[in-house]
Enzyme design. Structure first.
Site, PDB file in Angstrom:
ATOM      1  N   HIS A   1      98.865 -54.334 -57.106  1.00 31.56           N
ATOM      2  CA  HIS A   1      98.332 -55.596 -56.607  1.00 31.56           C
ATOM      3  C   HIS A   1      97.048 -56.016 -57.321  1.00 31.56           C
ATOM      4  O   HIS A   1      96.622 -57.170 -57.190  1.00 31.56           O
ATOM      5  CB  HIS A   1      98.053 -55.504 -55.106  1.00 31.56           C
ATOM      6  N   CYS A   2      96.419 -55.134 -58.094  1.00 33.31           N
ATOM      7  CA  CYS A   2      95.098 -55.448 -58.639  1.00 33.31           C
ATOM      8  C   CYS A   2      95.136 -55.959 -60.075  1.00 33.31           C
ATOM      9  O   CYS A   2      94.768 -57.097 -60.346  1.00 33.31           O
ATOM     10  CB  CYS A   2      94.206 -54.210 -58.564  1.00 33.31           C
ATOM     11  N   ILE A   3      95.562 -55.120 -60.997  1.00 34.26           N
ATOM     12  CA  ILE A   3      95.348 -55.415 -62.415  1.00 34.26           C
ATOM     13  C   ILE A   3      96.125 -56.632 -62.898  1.00 34.26           C
ATOM     14  O   ILE A   3      95.607 -57.401 -63.709  1.00 34.26           O
ATOM     15  CB  ILE A   3      95.651 -54.161 -63.262  1.00 34.26           C
TER      16      ILE A   3
END
Length: 441
Positions: free
Chosen positions: A279-281
């Site tokens: 979900h972040c990078i």
């Protein structure tokens, strides 16, 4: 560590409750970030209420079950014994002393920040909030969100951060599947809307987290999280581009990385793959590119890395097409098995997984698609993709039914000796030894 004590009676009372571990914590969003944090607070004797809009999750948790592989039912049941409970009833916000928001922050169709989960959560909680509570936002977002989105909504309710409530930003740093760093072990950055807010936030989190890293403001904390993820995105973009160049030159990029990593200074090995996941990078860098435009800054470096990483699933599909073509077959009509649905090995997290996009691209070209993942038995619900599939059990008979296998996620649980018997396998992770039926991608 901030030591300033709150001046107002309400915040002084909150400080006392936190110090005595009597302050009840509300965790809003019980996913891969919120649920581990809730369990950690329960483990150290802090009472916790978990909030989520997904009734099925709440029912499973309250029955002592778990929907996250690494969080076993035993841990859920132990947390219940220590006072943890889960609910969909946001009216129970009145019962908690600290609200910790751990909801998703995706991108919309135009690759712009979508703060709807944050806004909907605070709007659902606000009617039930009272003076003397602390609000902490953990969701990754653009610098200024805490000050510009949350603080005005609190003020409209008569809640002034630093006076009769507290407001902090403390970005999540979960790394699913990392055996060395769990929730308690990862140093936690925290910034306060005011020094009083920071003092209360650190007092709360220090019960659950071993090391806290206070910074000067919520904006500094928000930018810290973005820098961490942009650092990875840019370096992965670089090594993915190097992989494409090395492939054209007939050079094994993994051999090159291993050799470069022997340098004891000035080099950090990053590994290429089929694209970015989690979900972040894949998402967070675009929160900064969007906000930077407000200041007249064009973040070309960040956007170039995003472009390269976004292209990688298409590059993998091109390698599959070439490999099948060399064997007299087309993608259309071929039976293709994708190995690994999770975005990285040995976990069950499929958020933004490049494997899913590869499946979608291949199906659009007429391939018959299946997947195998020991950590993901049934294809999960997703906003943008739907496959009515269950994980295929791998054995010698299974392999003979597929024209091509794609190693998208190199789980340790796969039988790699067995996989070597496939007709054709496209390896996006550099896990397999060179062979006539193995194509590096």
């Amino acid at each position: 560590m901030p030591t300033e004590l709150p001046a107002s009676p309400l915040l002084a009372s909150l400080q006392d409750k936190i110090a005595q571990r009597k302050a009840r914590v509300g965790i809003y969003g019980l996913g891969y970030v919120g649920l581990p944090l809730a369990l950690r607070f329960a483990e150290v004797g802090v009472p916790v209420t978990g909030f989520d809009i997904d009734a099925a999750k709440i029912q499973q948790l309250n029955a002592g079950g778990s929907y996250i592989e690494r969080l076993t039912p035993d841990r859920i049941q132990q947390a219940h014994a220590q006072g943890f409970e889960a609910t969909t009833d946001f009216a129970r916000t009145a019962e908690v002393d600290a609200l910790i928001i751990c909801v998703p922050t995706p991108l919309n169709a135009h690759r712009e920040p979508d703060l709807s989960f944050i806004v909907n959560t605070i709007e659902a909680a606000l009617p039930h909030m009272r003076p003397g509570q602390l609000v902490s936002l953990e969701s990754t977002t653009w610098p200024g969100t805490t000050d510009e989105v949350l603080a005005p909504r609190l003020r409209a309710r008569g809640l002034e951060p630093g006076e009769n409530c507290a407001l902090v930003f403390s970005p999540e740093r979960e790394d699913p599947g990392n055996p060395d760093y769990g929730t308690k072990d990862i140093p936690k950055v925290i910034g306060g809307h005011t020094p009083r807010c920071l003092a209360l936030g650190t007092a709360l989190y220090q019960h659950a987290i071993q090391t806290l890293v206070p910074v000067s403001s919520t904006r500094a904390a928000e930018m810290t999280k973005l820098l961490e993820n942009i650092h990875r995105s840019v370096n992965i973009g670089l090594v993915n581009e190097m992989k494409i160049v090395a492939d054209k030159m007939g050079i094994n990029i993994h051999e090159v990385i291993d050799a470069a990593a022997t340098k004891p200074f000035g080099f950090v090995p990053y590994r290429p793959g089929p694209g970015l996941g989690g979900h972040c990078i894949p998402i967070d860098p675009f929160y900064l590119t969007w906000k930077a435009r407000e200041y007249g800054v064009n973040t070309r470096f960040i956007e170039l890395a995003g472009e390269i990483n976004h292209h990688m699933p298409h590059w993998v599909v091109g390698k599959v097409a070439d490999a099948l073509n060399d064997r007299g077959k087309a993608i259309k009509g071929s039976r293709i098995l994708v190995l690994g649905l999770a975005y990285k090995k040995n976990i069950d997290d499929t958020r933004e997984s490049p494997a899913v996009e590869i499946m979608d691209l291949l199906q659009a070209k007429g391939a018959h698609i299946d997947y195998s993942d020991p950590h993901v038995p049934v294809f999960p619900r997703k906003r943008d993709y739907h496959f009515d599939l269950k994980s295929v059990v791998l054995n010698a008979d299974t392999l003979t039914g597929y024209d091509c296998l794609i190693l998208a996620t190199d789980h340790d649980g796969f039988d790699y000796a067995l996989l070597q018997n496939a007709r054709l396998i496209v390896d996006t992770r550099g896990r397999l030894a060179p062979a006539s039926n193995v194509v590096a991608a």
